[in-house]
Design a protein around this motif. Sequence first.
Motif, PDB file in Angstrom:
ATOM      1  N   ASP A 123       4.075   9.702   2.571  1.00  0.00           N
ATOM      2  CA  ASP A 123       3.781  11.031   3.083  1.00  0.00           C
ATOM      3  C   ASP A 123       4.782  11.377   4.183  1.00  0.00           C
ATOM      4  OD1 ASP A 123       1.527  11.392   1.451  1.00  0.00           O
ATOM      5  OD2 ASP A 123       0.280  10.238   2.860  1.00  0.00           O
ATOM      6  N   TRP A 145       2.406   1.807  -3.384  1.00  0.00           N
ATOM      7  CA  TRP A 145       1.398   2.196  -4.367  1.00  0.00           C
ATOM      8  C   TRP A 145       0.999   3.661  -4.216  1.00  0.00           C
ATOM      9  CZ3 TRP A 145      -0.620   0.095  -8.631  1.00  0.00           C
ATOM     10  CH2 TRP A 145      -1.796   0.643  -9.148  1.00  0.00           C
ATOM     11  N   HIS A 146       0.809   4.098  -2.983  1.00  0.00           N
ATOM     12  CA  HIS A 146       0.345   5.471  -2.751  1.00  0.00           C
ATOM     13  C   HIS A 146       1.485   6.459  -2.506  1.00  0.00           C
ATOM     14  CE1 HIS A 146      -3.937   4.480  -2.616  1.00  0.00           C
ATOM     15  NE2 HIS A 146      -3.626   3.412  -1.890  1.00  0.00           N
ATOM     16  N   GLY A 147       2.678   5.963  -2.306  1.00  0.00           N
ATOM     17  CA  GLY A 147       3.790   6.863  -2.017  1.00  0.00           C
ATOM     18  C   GLY A 147       3.891   7.160  -0.531  1.00  0.00           C
ATOM     19  N   GLN A 154       1.644   3.057   6.234  1.00  0.00           N
ATOM     20  CA  GLN A 154       2.988   3.623   6.121  1.00  0.00           C
ATOM     21  C   GLN A 154       3.785   3.402   7.396  1.00  0.00           C
ATOM     22  OE1 GLN A 154       3.525   7.532   4.324  1.00  0.00           O
ATOM     23  NE2 GLN A 154       4.960   8.091   5.954  1.00  0.00           N
ATOM     24  N   HIS A 201      -0.070  12.884   8.376  1.00  0.00           N
ATOM     25  CA  HIS A 201      -1.057  11.996   7.753  1.00  0.00           C
ATOM     26  C   HIS A 201      -0.358  10.719   7.287  1.00  0.00           C
ATOM     27  CE1 HIS A 201      -3.838  15.409   7.792  1.00  0.00           C
ATOM     28  NE2 HIS A 201      -2.853  16.138   7.271  1.00  0.00           N
ATOM     29  N   ASP A 202       0.435  10.146   8.176  1.00  0.00           N
ATOM     30  CA  ASP A 202       1.212   8.962   7.802  1.00  0.00           C
ATOM     31  C   ASP A 202       0.315   7.749   7.555  1.00  0.00           C
ATOM     32  OD1 ASP A 202       3.626  10.365   8.008  1.00  0.00           O
ATOM     33  OD2 ASP A 202       3.661  10.049  10.175  1.00  0.00           O
ATOM     34  N   VAL A 249       0.836  -1.208   0.000  1.00  0.00           N
ATOM     35  CA  VAL A 249       0.000   0.000   0.000  1.00  0.00           C
ATOM     36  C   VAL A 249       0.867   1.253   0.000  1.00  0.00           C
ATOM     37  CG1 VAL A 249      -1.657   1.321   1.369  1.00  0.00           C
ATOM     38  CG2 VAL A 249      -1.957  -1.136   1.089  1.00  0.00           C
ATOM     39  N   THR A 250       1.940   1.228   0.776  1.00  0.00           N
ATOM     40  CA  THR A 250       2.821   2.396   0.849  1.00  0.00           C
ATOM     41  C   THR A 250       3.517   2.639  -0.485  1.00  0.00           C
ATOM     42  OG1 THR A 250       3.181   1.983   3.207  1.00  0.00           O
ATOM     43  CG2 THR A 250       4.757   3.414   2.095  1.00  0.00           C
TER      44      THR A 250
END
Length: 417
Positions: free
Chosen positions: A34, A30-32, A90, A85-86, A27-28
Motif C-alpha cells: 500500500d 502476499w497482500h501487496g 509493511q 494504511h501501511d 505478509v507484505t
Amino acid sequence: MTAPRAPLALTLVRATAAVLAVLALAVTLWHGIDERGAALAFGVLIAVGELARWSGAEERESAPLAAAGALAYALLGENGGHPTHDGVPQIVAVVTAASLLGCVPHVAKGRGPTADHLTRRVLTVGFAAVCFQPLYGRGRLHEWAGDGPPYAALVVALLVLTALWDAVLAAAMAHARTRWPFGPLLRDELRGTLGIGSAVCATGAVMALAVAVAGLWALLVFSLPLLLTQLSFRRYAAVRATYRQTIASLARATEIAGCTPAGHARRVAALSRAVGRELGLSGPELTVLEYAALMHDIGQLSLVDPVHAGATATLAPADQRRIALLGGAVVRQTGVDAEVAVVVERQADPYREQPVSARIVRAVNAYEEKAREAGPGGPLKALEELRLGTARDYQPEVVESLARVLARDGLTLPLAG
C-alpha cells in the motif's frame, strides 16, 4: 559454567529479529504494498542512510539518517493530508529490505557488526510501529490527542519510548556478547542517546509530522540537517581517533628509549580497559583509564638510570612514587586531560588512597610485568602474587576482576572463593 549462555542469548535476539523480518516480508508480498510512493521514498532514504553509515566511530548510532527515516516511517499517519494504511508488516518489510540493500557494500568490505546493527534496526522499528500504527488505524490517537500540538507531543513521546527501548536492547545485546555488567552498558547507551540519538528522534518526529502536512517532499528538506550533523560527528570521531593515536605515539617513547619492552603499554591499556568494563566504569571513565594506562610508564624517560626491563612493580614504594610523579608532570606538559595525569601520579599510592582507575592501572601493570618475568605458568603465578599483595598494594576487587577477564580470554585461572 555461564559462558555458553552469552552466544545463545544473542542468537535468540537475532533469531527473533529474523523471524519478524521474514514474516513481515511474507505478509507484505502476499497482500501487496500500500502507498507505494511513500514506501519507495522512505525505502530510498533508509538505504541511502545505511550507505552513508560509518564504521569505527564510538557513537551509538552509526547510521542516523537511516534511523530517523525508519522511525518516521513507523510513525507515519498521513501523507499530504491523506491517511495512510501501511500497517506494521509493511513498515518492517520496507525497513528490512532497504537496510539490507544499504548494508551490502559494508558487508562486502567487512565493515562493522552488520548482524547486530540490522537486529537493532528491525526490533526498534517494529516496536515503534506496533506502538503507533494500531492506535492510529483505529482512530484512538485522534480521540486522545486530536490534532495540532497534542498529537505532535504524543508522537514525540512515542519516539522517546522507542529510544529507551533501543538503548535497553543495545545494552542487552552487548551484555550477552561480552558479559560486561548490564548497568554501566545501559548507562552508556542512554548517555549516547542524549547525543546524536536526540537528533535522530527529533528528526524522525519532524519528518513524520512534516510528511503528514506537506507530503513526501518534506523528507528531502528535513534530511539535510541530520546529514550535516552526521558529517560533523564523523569529523569529531576522526579528531578523537587522531588524539588517541597521538597519545599512543607518546606512550611508545618509553619503548623506543629502551625503558620498557615492546608492546607493554598497549597490553596494559587493553587489559586495563577490560578490567574497567568488568568493574562497571562508564565510557568517559574508560577513556581516561585507557589513556593513563598507555602513559603510565612515561615517567621513566626522566630517569638517569632507567629501570631494567621497565619492571617498576618490584621497586621500593618511594621509587615507584617518584616515577609516578615524574610521569604525571610529563603528562601535564603534553596537554592531555588533567584526569589522565592524576591517574598516572596516583598509581603508586596505597590502593585505599587511589581513585579506581589508578588501582586498575597499578594491578594490571604489576600483573603484566610479573607474568612476563615468570616464564611458563607466569599468569597463574603473577595473579597469585597480586592476591598476596591485596593487604596494601592491590585492591581485592580489582584483582578478582582481572582474574575473570583473563579467564574469559582463555586462560585457566582459579577465581577466589
